[in-house]
Design a protein around this motif. Structure first.
Motif, PDB file in Angstrom:
ATOM      1  N   VAL A  28       0.852  -1.198  -0.002  1.00 57.42           N
ATOM      2  CA  VAL A  28      -0.052  -0.013  -0.035  1.00 57.42           C
ATOM      3  C   VAL A  28       1.050   1.349  -0.001  1.00 57.42           C
ATOM      4  O   VAL A  28       1.894   1.264   0.725  1.00 57.42           O
ATOM      5  CB  VAL A  28      -0.883   0.072   1.358  1.00 57.42           C
ATOM      6  CG1 VAL A  28      -1.766   1.192   1.386  1.00 57.42           C
ATOM      7  CG2 VAL A  28      -1.873  -0.989   1.385  1.00 57.42           C
ATOM      8  N   VAL A  29       0.723   2.026  -0.908  1.00 57.54           N
ATOM      9  CA  VAL A  29       1.360   3.333  -1.074  1.00 57.54           C
ATOM     10  C   VAL A  29       0.942   4.353  -0.123  1.00 57.54           C
ATOM     11  O   VAL A  29      -0.207   4.414  -0.098  1.00 57.54           O
ATOM     12  CB  VAL A  29       1.295   3.943  -2.359  1.00 57.54           C
ATOM     13  CG1 VAL A  29       2.239   5.132  -2.666  1.00 57.54           C
ATOM     14  CG2 VAL A  29       1.492   2.998  -3.468  1.00 57.54           C
ATOM     15  N   PRO A 537      -5.067  11.670  -9.154  1.00 57.82           N
ATOM     16  CA  PRO A 537      -5.458  12.252 -10.612  1.00 57.82           C
ATOM     17  C   PRO A 537      -6.012  10.922 -11.070  1.00 57.82           C
ATOM     18  O   PRO A 537      -5.766   9.767 -10.866  1.00 57.82           O
ATOM     19  CB  PRO A 537      -4.175  12.532 -11.084  1.00 57.82           C
ATOM     20  CG  PRO A 537      -2.930  12.731 -10.085  1.00 57.82           C
ATOM     21  CD  PRO A 537      -3.508  11.960  -9.022  1.00 57.82           C
ATOM     22  N   LEU A 538      -7.218  11.414 -12.069  1.00 59.46           N
ATOM     23  CA  LEU A 538      -7.893  10.118 -12.565  1.00 59.46           C
ATOM     24  C   LEU A 538      -7.054   9.056 -13.397  1.00 59.46           C
ATOM     25  O   LEU A 538      -7.428   7.934 -12.991  1.00 59.46           O
ATOM     26  CB  LEU A 538      -8.767  10.818 -13.549  1.00 59.46           C
ATOM     27  CG  LEU A 538      -9.967  11.573 -13.023  1.00 59.46           C
ATOM     28  CD1 LEU A 538     -11.319  12.071 -13.988  1.00 59.46           C
ATOM     29  CD2 LEU A 538     -10.683  10.518 -12.073  1.00 59.46           C
ATOM     30  N   ASP A 539      -6.062   9.487 -13.963  1.00 57.06           N
ATOM     31  CA  ASP A 539      -5.342   8.575 -14.759  1.00 57.06           C
ATOM     32  C   ASP A 539      -4.352   7.534 -13.887  1.00 57.06           C
ATOM     33  O   ASP A 539      -3.740   6.924 -14.199  1.00 57.06           O
ATOM     34  CB  ASP A 539      -4.602   9.101 -15.906  1.00 57.06           C
ATOM     35  CG  ASP A 539      -3.754   9.974 -15.592  1.00 57.06           C
ATOM     36  OD1 ASP A 539      -3.727  10.537 -14.442  1.00 57.06           O
ATOM     37  OD2 ASP A 539      -3.153  10.964 -16.401  1.00 57.06           O
ATOM     38  N   GLU A 540      -4.358   8.175 -12.565  1.00 57.09           N
ATOM     39  CA  GLU A 540      -3.406   7.338 -11.547  1.00 57.09           C
ATOM     40  C   GLU A 540      -4.291   6.407 -10.754  1.00 57.09           C
ATOM     41  O   GLU A 540      -3.452   5.556  -9.863  1.00 57.09           O
ATOM     42  CB  GLU A 540      -2.526   8.225 -10.680  1.00 57.09           C
ATOM     43  CG  GLU A 540      -1.414   8.747 -11.391  1.00 57.09           C
ATOM     44  CD  GLU A 540      -0.553   9.471 -10.562  1.00 57.09           C
ATOM     45  OE1 GLU A 540      -0.467   9.399  -9.486  1.00 57.09           O
ATOM     46  OE2 GLU A 540       0.025  10.537 -11.125  1.00 57.09           O
ATOM     47  N   LEU A 545      -4.046   1.357  -7.583  1.00 57.05           N
ATOM     48  CA  LEU A 545      -4.815   0.389  -7.041  1.00 57.05           C
ATOM     49  C   LEU A 545      -3.747  -1.035  -7.405  1.00 57.05           C
ATOM     50  O   LEU A 545      -3.765  -1.753  -6.468  1.00 57.05           O
ATOM     51  CB  LEU A 545      -6.204  -0.018  -7.538  1.00 57.05           C
ATOM     52  CG  LEU A 545      -7.352   1.011  -7.049  1.00 57.05           C
ATOM     53  CD1 LEU A 545      -8.466   0.729  -7.706  1.00 57.05           C
ATOM     54  CD2 LEU A 545      -7.394   1.308  -5.523  1.00 57.05           C
ATOM     55  N   SER A 546      -3.504  -1.193  -8.671  1.00 60.59           N
ATOM     56  CA  SER A 546      -2.744  -2.153  -8.993  1.00 60.59           C
ATOM     57  C   SER A 546      -1.358  -2.405  -8.191  1.00 60.59           C
ATOM     58  O   SER A 546      -1.282  -3.400  -7.835  1.00 60.59           O
ATOM     59  CB  SER A 546      -2.188  -1.868 -10.603  1.00 60.59           C
ATOM     60  OG  SER A 546      -1.184  -2.640 -10.936  1.00 60.59           O
ATOM     61  N   LYS A 547      -0.792  -1.259  -7.664  1.00 62.23           N
ATOM     62  CA  LYS A 547       0.171  -1.377  -6.738  1.00 62.23           C
ATOM     63  C   LYS A 547      -0.204  -1.939  -5.518  1.00 62.23           C
ATOM     64  O   LYS A 547       0.561  -2.925  -4.773  1.00 62.23           O
ATOM     65  CB  LYS A 547       0.929  -0.050  -6.456  1.00 62.23           C
ATOM     66  CG  LYS A 547       2.265   0.135  -5.509  1.00 62.23           C
ATOM     67  CD  LYS A 547       3.423   0.145  -6.408  1.00 62.23           C
ATOM     68  CE  LYS A 547       4.828   0.129  -5.671  1.00 62.23           C
ATOM     69  NZ  LYS A 547       4.924  -1.036  -5.215  1.00 62.23           N
TER      70      LYS A 547
END
Ligand code: ATP
Length: 552
Positions: A28-29, A537-540, A545-547
């Motif tokens: 989790v970042v 940001p939307l594109d992140e 989530l993937s990370k």
């Protein structure tokens, strides 16, 4: 592999390692808090993970749609369970994580998916037809049946003169519940014998399998309270079925009691069709069936369950297996920790002496402190070459291996890590059970690791009647659906919606608010455990989530 003897839990060097190493969590970042969405107090007390009792777990599983009793509308069916919407996801995620860890991400393990019903000779060769049994005793009065190694008796001995006044007999549980039950029975016994108030010695429990005929004539049945138990008899746990139309004994076949034999009988097929060289493993996930005498403790011991097993084939030699065995113990432990199992509840149980099958070199269980006591979660056995030798004899086909380096031919030995999906699911639910306080208010939630959480994220438009909020949120939701099991929740105050997500263990709440649509400021992602919110940001959103979920 089935080992029916009650075993002692030995805490050795490995147990110390368990308690000192920190549990691994999925990546989790952690980022600083930014603008928080209204609706949740920010004062957050550290969560405590408390051990629930089994009633809490069973009722939570039913309420949240994780596990239901099977055929409930017909009053259930002992030893069988159905997984609801969340449970089906949880189980699928556990199996996928296991397969990824032990098959996909390894070059030395391949998978199979064998039939559940094998040629019945398989079970003759493997020893299951003759030896896959548990000792049972019947209560002649109540007609209830018990596993004789799961009920314990103890003499009731007077402290003052060492006189034995009778026996108590209790079902297996944790030390506290067993002693409590025994004390209750001893009290009644003393009252019956006009010895009320007499002091008695501490109970020295023994398994009922060890009782002599004379003792059995006095030991009370846990069901009737009177000496109505039969002597222990062996009961084969395999479910019989018939294959084909004719109804005669030639047609009897068995539902597999373990997935392992489906691996052994395919050894030559896999060897001949893959490019594997020893050491290598064959893995299988699938259903197994055991006509357990006393299915107990919810999904811990059921009659239909799933197993995840590897047979890891290695060269023979007494100096070869210990290193591989240790490696599989370490890898198994790391895998369990990676799913969020509580390290403080895990331990090792080293089988020795009578607890070890005659052909086995070693067997060590990873145990888990379930609410009903510390029990086997999985076993890691060094099985010698017993199974391949047995199938060679039974089938007349030589299941050997030619080492083209050393020019040696041998029947490989193997290491067998064997883990029950359902038992692991129960350990995961127990580990995830948590409570804390947010702004002085108590919160009960499930702390599933993102990797196996049934629902990965819930998407929340701040208001359900603002078209721009809803359509942006819907767009994010539909994109996420391509990858993950995500949920949509547009009704109620945002704090209430967070709490609903927490209750079913959703790790991330993604909120679309006015800053998202007016300032192009991205969404907020709230972390379930810390309740911290960050703007992303939307594109992140997907990379974030993937990370956290997949680790990359
Ligand atoms: P136990 O002593 O608890 O009956 P076992 O030694 O017979 O277990 P194995 O034959 O070694 O178990 O099976 C491997 C794994 O399969 C176990 O560690 C457990 O996770 C799972 N398992 C076995 N029996 C059951 C069952 N009846 N219900 C659910 N899981 C089971």
């Amino acid at each position: 592999m089935k080992i029916t003897t009650m075993l002692f839990v030995l805490y050795g060097r490995q147990a110390a390692a368990f308690s000192t190493r920190m549990a691994r969590t999925a990546g989790v970042v952690s980022r600083p808090m930014a603008t928080a969405v209204d609706g949740e107090a920010t004062q957050h007390e550290e969560s405590i993970t408390k051990m629930p009792d089994m009633e809490d777990i069973v009722s939570l599983c039913k309420r949240r749609g994780i596990i239901f009793p099977s055929s409930e509308i017909y009053n259930g069916f002992a030893g069988f369970y159905d997984y609801g919407p969340l449970g089906a996801e949880l189980k699928k995620n556990i199996k996928e994580a296991w397969w990824k860890n032990f098959v996909t991400q390894r070059e030395d393990v391949v998978g199979v998916d064998s039939s559940i019903i094998h040629n019945p000779t398989t079970w003759k060769s493997s020893g299951h037809l003759d030896g896959f049994s548990d000792p049972m005793v019947d209560c002649k009065e109540t007609k209830l049946r018990f596993r004789a190694d799961q009920i314990f008796y103890a003499p009731v001995i007077l402290e003052e003169n060492g006189e034995r006044v009778g026996y108590v007999c209790v079902q297996e549980g944790n030390d506290e519940t067993m002693v409590k039950d025994a004390k209750k029975q001893a009290k009644a016994l003393l009252k019956e014998k006009d010895m009320k108030g007499s002091k008695i010695e501490a109970f020295a429990f023994k398994e009922v399998v060890e009782a002599t005929e004379e003792e059995m004539a006095e030991i009370p049945s846990p069901a009737s309270g009177k000496p109505t138990l039969t002597m222990p008899r062996d009961f084969n746990l395999m479910f019989e079925t018939r294959v084909g139309a004719a109804v005669d004994s030639d047609n009897i076949a068995y539902l597999r009691p373990e997935t392992a034999q489906g691996i052994f009988i395919n050894f030559k097929n896999v060897l001949g069709s893959s490019r594997q060289k020893i050491p290598f493993g064959i893995a299988q996930i699938g259903k197994a069936f055991r006509n357990e005498i006393t299915p107990r403790n919810f999904i811990f011991r059921s009659r239909e369950f799933e197993q995840m097993e590897v047979e890891y084939f290695i060269p023979p030699g007494d100096d070869v297996w210990p290193e591989f065995h240790q490696k599989w113990m370490d890898d198994s432990k790391d895998f369990l920790l990676s799913l969020g199992l509580r390290e403080d509840l895990m331990g090792w149980d080293v089988h020795e002496g009578d607890g070890l099958a005659h052909y086995a070199r070693a067997c060590t269980d990873i145990t888990f402190k379930f609410p009903f006591g510390e029990q086997e979660l999985m076993g890691i056995a060094a099985r010698g070459n017993y199974d391949l030798t047995q199938h060679t004899e039974g089938s007349g086909k030589t299941l050997d291996y030619f080492d083209d380096q050393t020019k040696e031919k041998y029947i490989p030995h193997c290491i067998e890590p064997s883990l029950g999906v359902d038992r692991l699911a129960l350990a995961i639910i127990c580990s995830a059970y948590a409570e804390d306080e947010i702004g002085g208010e108590k919160r009960n939630f499930l702390k599933f690791s993102p990797k196996i959480a049934p629902i990965k994220a819930v998407v929340l438009p701040l208001l359900k009647n603002k078209e721009a909020l809803v359509s942006t949120a819907r767009d994010i939701f539909e994109k996420l659906q391509q990858r993950y099991n995500v949920a949509w929740d547009a009704t109620g105050a945002i704090g209430r919606r967070y709490r609903r997500a927490d209750e079913v263990g959703v790790p991330f709440c993604i909120t679309v608010d006015f800053e998202t649509i007016e300032d192009d400021a991205g969404v907020t992602i709230r972390d379930r455990d810390s309740t911290e919110q960050i703007r992303v940001p939307l594109d992140e959103v997907i990379p974030y989530l993937s990370k956290a979920i997949d680790g990359y």
